[in-house]
Design a protein around this motif. Structure first.
Motif: not given
Ligand SMILES: Nc1ncnc2c1ncn2[C@@H]1O[C@H](COP(=O)(O)OP(=O)(O)O)[C@@H](O)[C@H]1O
Ligand SMILES: O=P(O)(O)OC[C@H](O)CO
Length: 490
Positions: A81, A134, A14
């Motif tokens: 990620q 998410y 990330t």
């Protein structure tokens, strides 16, 4: 320099992209990294520029290849990620819009709507996931609805959608492949967990243009080739970063558990060859897929771990660098009654409250920055203990935990984990286990290892932390934390 073969891992996290070269005993031979710019256009929104991710990845890859000699590179493994989704033009490879990052909450309303329609039980049964912003699926639905360039490309048939693995594989191979591995596909809300194929029902419900999706492939094998300094190098491994870390930590048989502390923290418990079912709102996910055969895991996701340390550094300005937190936590005998629930991006497992926000409680005139820093570090072990309680209720009771990720360089954090879990915590020599797992997959993909078990020759232990806290203090600390979480959930 000898000419023994090396395995390269691209670890696109990330906050940074890294390329790590390993020898076959798991030692790091060379590494190169670059930070990734975080864009926060609105509260709750987090975006990346996929073009920046590609440019930096390519630069790091070239730099490491130059350093080690491209001829020594037997294969490349990719790890990333997860959930973060990219929209690009399938002819030029250029992004059509910002990448929507896994932490981004912009599709919370859509998730709430779908929950109100009573879809969650079906979604959980089909995909192993929950209706939380998410996951990629509702982010894609939002983009098609709100970004004209994306909707236009979908109509024209020029749109390609994928998670970061998919985008990087596309760019690395010069646009030759549009694939995603089963571990990444498992995070989209669009994949049938049992078959590892796209689920037409979910695709239709979310209005995702089917033709824009990649093909789902295994985690090891001939995924593509990259032209590197005049040579063609095979890309032979690919997995989402948490799955790669579990492989890199040797969580290959049911019940073995790892926790990775990077930007977020993620606990994965290997669950065998059938999708597990959680009664405690843990996720059911693909651990890897090899030769068309999937292995599964239970997962607990904590959205804020290292990013809380970055917040102390960059927003509160009470530390200068992350490593300073260790000394500060040790400088006080306890948290002084302070609890910090870092719910900046909602709370993940087992609460799944996208609307939750962070809380600092118990402040007095005597509170110092050391107490706040200590409470911030304690939040890591407390959130992990919440997940272990959920795992225990689901029948998973591991004897030990293997930890990795940037935060476990901090010995205090590792000891606090052992204390709060009342469990042995093992830290490997290479805490970049994510990259190690990707390298192992690449080694299996080109036949340097027969299987993932053989690839464990690359894992080496560093230090074992054993629990040293008395039961009474542990129970008191757990109670204090739970009270703070209750207030966040009000
Ligand atoms: N000594 C330390 N103590 C506590 N946190 C640390 C320490 N060193 C690094 N971190 C935190 O670890 C995170 C980086 O971990 P990393 O695994 O590289 O993250 P990611 O893969 O998510 O980009 C950062 O958020 C940083 O704040
Ligand atoms: O960047 P990391 O290492 O915190 O990992 C992010 C996760 O893959 C999100 O699911």
């Amino acid at each position: 320099m000898t000419d023994t073969p090396l395995l390269l891992a691209i670890d696109e996290g990330t906050t940074s992209t890294r390329v790590v070269a390993f020898d076959l005993s798991g030692c790091i031979v060379a590494t190169e990294g670059a930070p990734i710019t975080q864009h926060y256009p609105q509260p709750g929104w987090v975006e990346h520029d996929a073009a920046e991710i590609w440019t930096k990845t390519e630069a790091c890859l070239t730099a490491v290849a130059q350093r080690v000699g491209v001829g020594r590179i037997a294969a490349i493994g990719l790890t990333n990620q997860r959930e973060t989704v990219v929209f690009w033009d399938r002819h030029s490879g250029e992004p059509l819009a910002p990448a929507i990052v896994w932490q981004d909450r912009r599709s919370a309303d859509l998730c709430a709507e779908l929950r109100e329609e009573g879809l969650e039980p079906d979604v959980q049964a089909k995909t192993g996931l929950l209706l939380d912003p998410y996951f990629s699926g509702t982010k894609i639905a939002w983009a098609i609805e709100n970004w004209p360039a994306v909707a236009r490309a979908a109509k024209a048939g020029s749109l390609a959608i994928g998670t970061i693995d998919s985008y990087l594989l596309f760019r690395l191979t010069g646009g030759k492949v549009h694939v995603t591995d089963a571990t990444n596909a498992a995070r989209t809300l669009l994949m049938d967990l049992a078959t590892c194929e796209w689920d037409e029902g979910m695709i239709e419900r979310l209005g995702v243009p089917r033709a824009a999706l990649p093909e789902i492939v295994d985690c090891a094998g001939a995924l593509g080739e990259v032209e590197l300094l005049g040579r063609r190098v095979p890309i032979a491994g690919c997995a989402g970063d948490q799955q790669a870390a579990a492989i890199g930590q040797g969580c290959l048989t049911p019940g073995l558990v790892k926790a990775t502390y990077g930007t977020g923290a993620f606990v994965l418990a290997q669950a065998g060859d059938k999708p597990p079912v959680s009664a405690n709102r843990l996720l059911s996910t693909v651990a890897w897929r090899l030769d068309g055969q999937a292995a599964y895991a239970l997962e607990g996701s904590i959205f804020v771990a290292g990013s809380a340390i970055q917040w102390l550094r960059d927003r509160l300005n009470i530390i200068e660098d992350a490593a300073e937190t260790e000394g500060l936590a040790r400088s006080v005998p306890d948290n002084g009654g302070v609890h910090f629930v870092p719910a900046f991006a909602g709370l993940g497992a087992p609460h799944w409250r996208a609307d939750a926000r962070g809380l600092l409680t118990g402040l007095t005139g005597g509170t110092t920055r050391a107490h706040i820093v200590r409470a911030c570090l304690e939040a890591m072990s407390q959130q992990t203990a919440d997940l272990f309680d959920a795992l225990a209720s689901d029948g998973v009771a591991p004897a030990r935990l293997r930890v990795d990720g940037g935060m476990v360089a901090n010995d205090w954090v590792c000891q606090d984990l052992a204390d709060m879990l009342a469990m042995t915590v093992e830290r490997p020599k290479v805490i970049e286990t994510t990259a190690l797992g990707a390298a192992m997959l690449a080694g299996v993909g080109v036949g340097l290892f027969d299987d993932l078990a053989a690839a464990q020759a690359m894992w080496q232990a560093d230090r074992i932390f054993t629990p040293a806290l008395d039961g009474k203090t542990r129970r008191e600390r757990r109670a204090g934390w739970k009270k703070a979480v209750e207030r966040v959930l009000l």
